[in-house]
Design an enzyme around this catalytic site. Structure first.
Site, PDB file in Angstrom:
ATOM      1  N   ASN A   1       0.971  -1.217  -0.032  1.00 42.91           N
ATOM      2  CA  ASN A   1       0.038   0.101  -0.104  1.00 42.91           C
ATOM      3  C   ASN A   1       1.006   1.215  -0.085  1.00 42.91           C
ATOM      4  O   ASN A   1       1.497   1.527   1.038  1.00 42.91           O
ATOM      5  CB  ASN A   1      -0.983  -0.224   1.284  1.00 42.91           C
ATOM      6  CG  ASN A   1      -1.591   1.115   1.480  1.00 42.91           C
ATOM      7  OD1 ASN A   1      -1.639   2.125   0.372  1.00 42.91           O
ATOM      8  ND2 ASN A   1      -2.323   1.513   2.406  1.00 42.91           N
ATOM      9  N   TRP A   2       0.880   1.730  -1.324  1.00 47.15           N
ATOM     10  CA  TRP A   2       1.909   2.904  -1.319  1.00 47.15           C
ATOM     11  C   TRP A   2       1.269   4.204  -0.396  1.00 47.15           C
ATOM     12  O   TRP A   2       2.261   5.094  -0.475  1.00 47.15           O
ATOM     13  CB  TRP A   2       2.218   3.219  -2.817  1.00 47.15           C
ATOM     14  CG  TRP A   2       2.858   2.330  -3.609  1.00 47.15           C
ATOM     15  CD1 TRP A   2       3.365   0.781  -2.995  1.00 47.15           C
ATOM     16  CD2 TRP A   2       3.425   2.241  -5.002  1.00 47.15           C
ATOM     17  NE1 TRP A   2       3.822   0.347  -3.954  1.00 47.15           N
ATOM     18  CE2 TRP A   2       3.887   1.154  -5.361  1.00 47.15           C
ATOM     19  CE3 TRP A   2       3.409   3.198  -5.697  1.00 47.15           C
ATOM     20  CZ2 TRP A   2       4.431   0.809  -6.516  1.00 47.15           C
ATOM     21  CZ3 TRP A   2       3.830   2.926  -7.299  1.00 47.15           C
ATOM     22  CH2 TRP A   2       4.469   1.738  -7.385  1.00 47.15           C
ATOM     23  N   LYS A   3       0.072   4.270  -0.186  1.00 50.70           N
ATOM     24  CA  LYS A   3      -0.508   5.286   0.414  1.00 50.70           C
ATOM     25  C   LYS A   3      -0.210   6.617  -0.536  1.00 50.70           C
ATOM     26  O   LYS A   3      -0.198   6.274  -1.659  1.00 50.70           O
ATOM     27  CB  LYS A   3       0.013   5.388   1.741  1.00 50.70           C
ATOM     28  CG  LYS A   3      -0.301   4.109   2.400  1.00 50.70           C
ATOM     29  CD  LYS A   3       0.053   4.382   4.156  1.00 50.70           C
ATOM     30  CE  LYS A   3      -0.239   3.098   4.800  1.00 50.70           C
ATOM     31  NZ  LYS A   3       0.020   3.206   6.220  1.00 50.70           N
TER      32      LYS A   3
ATOM     33  N   HIS B   1      -9.674   0.997   5.170  1.00 51.56           N
ATOM     34  CA  HIS B   1      -8.108   1.134   5.788  1.00 51.56           C
ATOM     35  C   HIS B   1      -8.277   2.449   6.884  1.00 51.56           C
ATOM     36  O   HIS B   1      -9.188   3.078   7.045  1.00 51.56           O
ATOM     37  CB  HIS B   1      -7.160   1.746   4.748  1.00 51.56           C
ATOM     38  CG  HIS B   1      -5.779   1.693   5.415  1.00 51.56           C
ATOM     39  ND1 HIS B   1      -5.508   2.746   6.211  1.00 51.56           N
ATOM     40  CD2 HIS B   1      -4.712   0.842   5.190  1.00 51.56           C
ATOM     41  CE1 HIS B   1      -4.026   2.282   6.569  1.00 51.56           C
ATOM     42  NE2 HIS B   1      -3.818   1.477   5.922  1.00 51.56           N
TER      43      HIS B   1
ATOM     44  N   GLU C   1      -6.922   4.596   7.990  1.00 53.20           N
ATOM     45  CA  GLU C   1      -6.540   6.078   7.727  1.00 53.20           C
ATOM     46  C   GLU C   1      -7.806   6.433   7.132  1.00 53.20           C
ATOM     47  O   GLU C   1      -8.017   7.760   7.145  1.00 53.20           O
ATOM     48  CB  GLU C   1      -5.444   5.899   6.679  1.00 53.20           C
ATOM     49  CG  GLU C   1      -3.959   5.884   7.786  1.00 53.20           C
ATOM     50  CD  GLU C   1      -2.622   5.577   6.779  1.00 53.20           C
ATOM     51  OE1 GLU C   1      -2.953   5.374   5.622  1.00 53.20           O
ATOM     52  OE2 GLU C   1      -1.815   4.950   7.505  1.00 53.20           O
TER      53      GLU C   1
ATOM     54  N   GLU D   1      -4.778  -4.832  10.693  1.00 53.18           N
ATOM     55  CA  GLU D   1      -4.121  -3.935  10.760  1.00 53.18           C
ATOM     56  C   GLU D   1      -4.376  -3.170  12.160  1.00 53.18           C
ATOM     57  O   GLU D   1      -5.275  -2.397  12.076  1.00 53.18           O
ATOM     58  CB  GLU D   1      -4.060  -2.957   9.542  1.00 53.18           C
ATOM     59  CG  GLU D   1      -3.754  -3.520   8.492  1.00 53.18           C
ATOM     60  CD  GLU D   1      -3.315  -2.616   7.368  1.00 53.18           C
ATOM     61  OE1 GLU D   1      -2.169  -2.840   6.702  1.00 53.18           O
ATOM     62  OE2 GLU D   1      -3.902  -1.281   7.426  1.00 53.18           O
TER      63      GLU D   1
ATOM     64  N   GLY E   1       2.784   2.566  10.970  1.00 53.15           N
ATOM     65  CA  GLY E   1       3.743   3.492  10.671  1.00 53.15           C
ATOM     66  C   GLY E   1       4.438   3.752  12.024  1.00 53.15           C
ATOM     67  O   GLY E   1       4.899   5.025  11.778  1.00 53.15           O
TER      68      GLY E   1
ATOM     69  N   SER F   1       3.641  -1.891  10.399  1.00 54.51           N
ATOM     70  CA  SER F   1       5.129  -2.088  10.694  1.00 54.51           C
ATOM     71  C   SER F   1       5.780  -3.220  10.124  1.00 54.51           C
ATOM     72  O   SER F   1       6.861  -3.721  10.918  1.00 54.51           O
ATOM     73  CB  SER F   1       5.458  -1.688  12.029  1.00 54.51           C
ATOM     74  OG  SER F   1       5.167  -0.240  12.272  1.00 54.51           O
TER      75      SER F   1
ATOM     76  N   GLY G   1       3.307  -0.794   4.185  1.00 58.32           N
ATOM     77  CA  GLY G   1       3.022   0.571   4.125  1.00 58.32           C
ATOM     78  C   GLY G   1       4.382   0.962   3.666  1.00 58.32           C
ATOM     79  O   GLY G   1       4.929   0.787   2.446  1.00 58.32           O
ATOM     80  N   GLY G   2       5.107   1.407   4.521  1.00 60.32           N
ATOM     81  CA  GLY G   2       6.457   2.071   4.606  1.00 60.32           C
ATOM     82  C   GLY G   2       7.576   1.342   3.686  1.00 60.32           C
ATOM     83  O   GLY G   2       7.960   1.688   2.634  1.00 60.32           O
TER      84      GLY G   2
HETATM   85  P1  13P Z   1       3.277   0.432   7.941  1.00 58.13           P
HETATM   86  O1  13P Z   1       3.845  -0.689   7.196  1.00 58.13           O
HETATM   87  O2  13P Z   1       3.832   1.707   7.282  1.00 58.13           O
HETATM   88  O3  13P Z   1       3.149   0.473   9.237  1.00 58.13           O
HETATM   89  O4  13P Z   1       1.571   0.594   7.005  1.00 58.13           O
HETATM   90  C1  13P Z   1       0.850  -0.417   7.026  1.00 58.13           C
HETATM   91  C2  13P Z   1      -0.224  -0.049   6.506  1.00 58.13           C
HETATM   92  O5  13P Z   1      -1.295   0.758   6.966  1.00 58.13           O
HETATM   93  C3  13P Z   1      -0.724  -0.709   5.184  1.00 58.13           C
HETATM   94  O6  13P Z   1      -1.960  -0.809   4.800  1.00 58.13           O
END
Ligand code: 13P
Length: 257
Positions: free
Chosen positions: A10-12, A97, A99, A169, A175, A214, A235-236
């Site tokens: 997920n590149w956000k 998600h 977020e 999640e 994050g 993470s 994510g990251g």
């Molecule tokens: P991180 O891997 O950056 O913690 O993000 C996880 C995430 O929200 C994937 O959708």
């Protein structure tokens, strides 16, 4: 049931033509080695088409990060219809998600509507559920997850999970660098699967449940070792080819062990 591992990036809200092309080129060089793993990248919507073109001759699949809950086109400024995502080559779409829930007011019901809209467009929803730190501390993790899951079961029916992916999640792990321990992740995944098994044991057994929060190159193998952990939503670490590939390798190794 042998469930195929899935690792989704997920590149956000990250990326650019240049950065995307470099990342995809690196992933493509190695993706063929991870034949036991389904690998998905979810760039921002504006890049779906160009990234999709770059993925065309590779086993990598395309996913979107969100969609509108409508089933048909119309006057919804700024929104994207599931059929549009399918037309530009998406196979998957992330739904609910945290977020989107926390920053854009998405309710459980809206998540359920999006889940249905995704399937109506023949996309596979990756439904995200997870508790906040406060909810974990006050012991309501299971009831929160039940509520989030129930909204979708009620609206779409248990059969809809035959063609979906679930992602656990924990909000406190996203994050933050504070990942759930492999034991914490496995316990919740087993709980989620058992909740679904109460409705349909076969669907519950075949459903892939990803862990997200993470996940890094150095903790992926331990997390994926959980019997009910079928991959990750990253994510990251999905933004760096070496890190993402190391996570895919961990999934590949887990699937053989
Ligand atoms: P991180 O891997 O950056 O913690 O993000 C996880 C995430 O929200 C994937 O959708």
């Amino acid at each position: 049931m042998q469930r195929r591992y899935l690792v989704a990036g997920n590149w956000k809200m990250n990326g650019s033509y240049g950065a995307n092309a470099a990342l995809i080129a690196s992933l493509k060089q190695r993706a063929g080695e991870y034949d036991a793993v389904e690998i998905v990248v979810c760039p921002p919507a504006v890049y779906l088409e160009s990234v999709g073109r770059e993925l065309a001759d590779s086993p990598l699949l395309l996913g979107a990060q969100d969609l509108n809950e409508q089933a048909t086109p119309g006057a919804f400024t700024g929104e994207i219809l599931g059929a549009m995502l399918a037309e530009v080559g998406c196979r998957y779409v992330i739904v609910g998600h945290s977020e989107r829930r926390a920053l854009y007011g998405e309710t459980d019901l809206r998540g359920a509507e999006k889940f249905a809209a995704a399937q109506a467009a023949r996309l596979i929803p990756i439904l995200c559920v997870g508790e906040t730190l406060e909810e974990r501390k006050n012991g309501s993790t299971e009831s929160v997850l039940q509520r989030q899951l129930e909204a979708v079961i009620e609206a779409c029916g248990i059969a809809a999970f035959a063609n979906a992916v679930l992602a656990y999640e924990p909000v406190w792990a996203i994050g933050t660098g504070h990942t759930a321990s492999p034991e914490q992740a496995q316990a919740v995944h087993a709980f989620l699967r058992s909740e679904l098994a109460k409705r349909d044991a076969i669907i519950a057994d075949s459903l892939r449940i990803l862990y997200g929060g993470s996940v890094k190159a150095d903790n992926a193998a331990q997390l994926f070792a959980g019997a009910d952990v079928d991959g990750g939503l990253i994510g990251g670490a999905a933004l760096k080819a070496a890190d993402f590939l190391a996570i895919c390798l961990a999934a590949q190794k887990s699937s053989r062990s």
